[in-house]
Design a protein around this motif. Structure first.
Motif, short mmCIF file in Angstrom:
data_model
loop_
_atom_site.label_atom_id
_atom_site.label_comp_id
_atom_site.label_asym_id
_atom_site.label_seq_id
_atom_site.Cartn_x
_atom_site.Cartn_y
_atom_site.Cartn_z
N PRO A 141 -22.30 49.77 -27.25
CA PRO A 141 -21.95 48.77 -26.23
C PRO A 141 -22.83 48.89 -24.99
O PRO A 141 -23.23 49.99 -24.60
CB PRO A 141 -20.49 49.07 -25.91
N THR A 142 -23.14 47.76 -24.37
CA THR A 142 -23.94 47.75 -23.14
C THR A 142 -23.05 47.79 -21.90
O THR A 142 -23.49 48.22 -20.84
CB THR A 142 -24.83 46.51 -23.09
N SER A 143 -21.82 47.33 -22.01
CA SER A 143 -20.87 47.40 -20.90
C SER A 143 -19.87 48.51 -21.19
O SER A 143 -19.33 48.60 -22.29
CB SER A 143 -20.13 46.07 -20.71
N VAL A 144 -19.63 49.34 -20.19
CA VAL A 144 -18.78 50.52 -20.37
C VAL A 144 -17.55 50.41 -19.47
O VAL A 144 -17.68 50.31 -18.25
CB VAL A 144 -19.55 51.81 -20.02
N PRO A 145 -16.35 50.40 -20.05
CA PRO A 145 -15.12 50.31 -19.23
C PRO A 145 -14.87 51.62 -18.50
O PRO A 145 -15.30 52.69 -18.92
CB PRO A 145 -14.03 50.05 -20.27
N GLN A 146 -14.16 51.54 -17.40
CA GLN A 146 -13.78 52.71 -16.64
C GLN A 146 -12.48 53.29 -17.20
O GLN A 146 -11.64 52.56 -17.72
CB GLN A 146 -13.59 52.36 -15.16
N PRO A 147 -12.31 54.61 -17.11
CA PRO A 147 -11.05 55.21 -17.55
C PRO A 147 -9.87 54.61 -16.79
O PRO A 147 -10.00 54.23 -15.62
CB PRO A 147 -11.21 56.70 -17.22
N SER A 148 -8.74 54.51 -17.46
CA SER A 148 -7.56 53.91 -16.83
C SER A 148 -7.13 54.69 -15.60
O SER A 148 -6.67 54.13 -14.61
CB SER A 148 -6.39 53.85 -17.84
N ARG A 149 -7.25 56.01 -15.64
CA ARG A 149 -7.00 56.86 -14.48
C ARG A 149 -7.45 58.27 -14.80
O ARG A 149 -7.63 58.63 -15.95
CB ARG A 149 -5.52 56.87 -14.10
N SER A 150 -7.68 59.04 -13.78
CA SER A 150 -8.13 60.41 -13.99
C SER A 150 -7.01 61.23 -14.62
O SER A 150 -5.83 61.07 -14.28
CB SER A 150 -8.55 61.04 -12.66
N PHE A 151 -7.40 62.11 -15.51
CA PHE A 151 -6.42 62.99 -16.13
C PHE A 151 -5.95 64.02 -15.12
O PHE A 151 -6.75 64.63 -14.41
CB PHE A 151 -7.03 63.68 -17.35
N VAL A 152 -4.66 64.23 -15.07
CA VAL A 152 -4.08 65.21 -14.16
C VAL A 152 -3.46 66.33 -14.99
O VAL A 152 -2.52 66.10 -15.74
CB VAL A 152 -2.99 64.57 -13.26
N PRO A 153 -3.99 67.55 -14.88
CA PRO A 153 -3.42 68.65 -15.65
C PRO A 153 -2.03 69.00 -15.16
O PRO A 153 -1.64 68.63 -14.05
CB PRO A 153 -4.40 69.81 -15.38
N TYR A 154 -1.30 69.70 -16.01
CA TYR A 154 0.07 70.09 -15.66
C TYR A 154 0.05 71.51 -15.11
O TYR A 154 -0.58 72.42 -15.68
CB TYR A 154 0.96 70.05 -16.91
N ILE A 155 0.72 71.72 -14.00
CA ILE A 155 0.81 73.05 -13.38
C ILE A 155 2.22 73.58 -13.61
O ILE A 155 3.19 73.02 -13.11
CB ILE A 155 0.48 73.00 -11.87
N TYR A 156 2.32 74.65 -14.38
CA TYR A 156 3.63 75.22 -14.71
C TYR A 156 4.22 75.96 -13.50
O TYR A 156 3.52 76.70 -12.80
CB TYR A 156 3.51 76.21 -15.87
N SER A 157 5.51 75.76 -13.29
CA SER A 157 6.21 76.54 -12.28
C SER A 157 6.56 77.90 -12.89
O SER A 157 6.55 78.07 -14.12
CB SER A 157 7.48 75.84 -11.83
N LEU A 158 6.89 78.86 -12.04
CA LEU A 158 7.27 80.19 -12.54
C LEU A 158 8.52 80.09 -13.41
O LEU A 158 8.63 80.78 -14.43
CB LEU A 158 7.51 81.13 -11.36
N ASP A 159 9.45 79.21 -13.03
CA ASP A 159 10.66 79.04 -13.83
C ASP A 159 10.33 78.49 -15.21
O ASP A 159 10.92 78.92 -16.22
CB ASP A 159 11.62 78.09 -13.10
N GLU A 160 9.39 77.55 -15.29
CA GLU A 160 9.02 76.99 -16.59
C GLU A 160 8.33 78.03 -17.46
O GLU A 160 8.57 78.08 -18.69
CB GLU A 160 8.10 75.78 -16.38
#
Length: 307
Positions: free
Chosen positions: A88-107
Motif C-alpha cells: 500500500p502507498t497510503s499508511v493508516p495511523q494506529p488507533s491509539r498508542s499501546f499502554v502497558p499494564y502496571i501491576y500493583s503490589l496487591d495484584e
C-alpha cells in the motif's frame, strides 16, 4: 518464483550478514501462509492489505508487518523476482498508542497466591511462582528468564548470567536476598526430580524440559483469571507476562523519585540493567502511572521554584 522460495532467499541473505532476523522471518512466513505459496506476480494489493489488516484495529504491529514486507519487496525488486510492488502507498495511523499494564503490589501478591492452587498439565505451581517472582524482581524479558540454564544462576554471588539475548548482549543481573532465597529453594526442589546437567534449563516443565513461551503465556492467563487481575480501560489486551518488565521499570523510577535521587543520571544505569542499547529503549517502559506522575510533578515544582 514462488513466495516461499523468495522469502527463504531473503532471510538467508540477511542472516549471512550476521543479522538474527528472527522476528522478520516469522512475519514473512506468516505472510506466506496467509497468501499461499503462489507465484510472486500473483500477489495483489488486496491480498497484501488483508494480511496487514488482520482481524483487529490498526496497531503498531500493523506497521511492523509492513516494514518487514517493505524490506522483502525491495530485495525482490532488485533481483527481478517481481516487476512491481503490491504494498500500500497510503499508511493508516494506529488507533491509539499501546499502554502497558502496571501491576500493583496487591495484584502481584494475588497472582503469586494463585500459583498455590494451580492445576496445569505442563507447568507446576512452583515453577510458575518462581518465574513470576523472577520477572517481578529483575525485569527480565520472558525469553531471558526461560532461557536460563543451571550454570547461569549463581546463587552464591546472587547473579544471573543473561547470555547473548536481544541485541547480542550478555549482561549480569543481580538478585536481591529475597529473590535469591526463592531461586535457591526452587533449585533444591528441582534437583530432587531432575539429574543436574550443565546446559539444562533452570526452569523445568513437569516433563523435565525447558518451558516454552507459549506454555508460560497460557498458564499466566489461567493465573490472571484466578487472581481477578483484569484491565478495565477497554484495552485490546489484558495484562501480560511482559508487563512485569514495565512494572519493574516504573517501580524502580518511583523509588528513585521517593529517595530524591537524580533520575536523569540513573536512567542510563537502568537501561544497561534492562539490556537496552540506547536509553530510548528504556523510556518507553516508563509509562505514566498516577503515582509516577505525582512524584515527577513534585520534582518539577521544586526545580521551578529553585528548591
Amino acid at each position: 518464483m514462488k513466495i516461499a522460495q523468495a522469502i527463504a532467499a531473503y532471510v538467508a541473505s540477511k542472516q549471512s550478514l550476521g543479522m538474527r532476523f528472527v522476528t522478520e522471518a516469522r512475519t514473512l512466513k506468516s505472510f506466506c501462509r496467509t497468501i499461499g505459496d503462489v507465484d510472486m506476480e500473483q500477489v495483489d494489493p488486496a491480498r497484501v492489505r488483508c494480511f496487514l489488516d488482520g482481524t483487529g484495529p490498526v496497531t503498531l504491529f500493523w506497521h511492523r508487518k509492513l516494514d518487514a514486507l517493505r524490506g522483502f519487496y525491495r530485495f525482490a525488486l532488485a533481483r527481478e523476482y517481481v516487476t512491481t510492488s503490491p504494498l500500500p502507498t497510503s499508511v493508516p495511523q494506529p488507533s491509539r498508542s499501546f499502554v502497558p499494564y502496571i501491576y500493583s503490589l496487591d495484584e502481584v501478591r494475588r497472582l503469586i497466591d494463585a500459583t498455590h492452587n494451580l492445576d496445569h498439565r505442563n507447568l507446576s505451581g512452583l515453577t510458575c511462582r518462581t518465574l513470576l517472582l523472577m520477572l517481578y524482581g529483575t525485569g527480565l524479558r520472558i525469553s531471558e528468564a526461560l532461557g536460563l540454564d543451571i550454570t547461569d544462576v549463581d546463587l552464591q554471588d546472587r547473579l544471573l548470567y543473561i547470555r547473548e539475548t536481544k541485541f547480542y548482549k550478555t549482561r549480569l543481573v543481580p538478585t536481591g536476598p529475597d529473590l535469591t532465597k526463592v531461586l535457591a529453594s526452587y533449585a533444591a526442589q528441582r534437583n530432587q526430580h531432575s539429574q543436574p546437567i550443565i546446559d539444562a534449563s533452570f526452569l523445568l516443565t513437569r516433563r523435565g524440559v525447558r518451558p516454552s513461551r507459549a506454555a508460560a503465556e497460557s498458564v499466566f492467563q489461567q493465573l490472571r483469571e484466578a487472581a481477578g487481575v483484569r484491565r478495565t480501560d477497554n484495552s485490546r489486551y489484558q495484562p501480560r507476562l511482559h508487563d512485569f518488565r514495565h512494572t519493574f521499570a516504573v517501580t524502580r523510577l518511583i523509588r528513585w523519585y521517593r529517595d530524591g535521587a537524580d533520575v536523569q543520571l540513573l536512567l542510563p544505569q537502568l537501561a544497561t540493567y534492562l539490556g537496552h542499547v540506547h536509553i530510548g529503549g528504556t523510556q518507553r517502559y516508563l509509562s505514566m502511572t498516577p503515582e509516577l506522575l505525582r512524584h515527577a510533578s513534585v520534582r518539577f515544582e521544586r526545580y521551578a521554584m529553585g528548591g
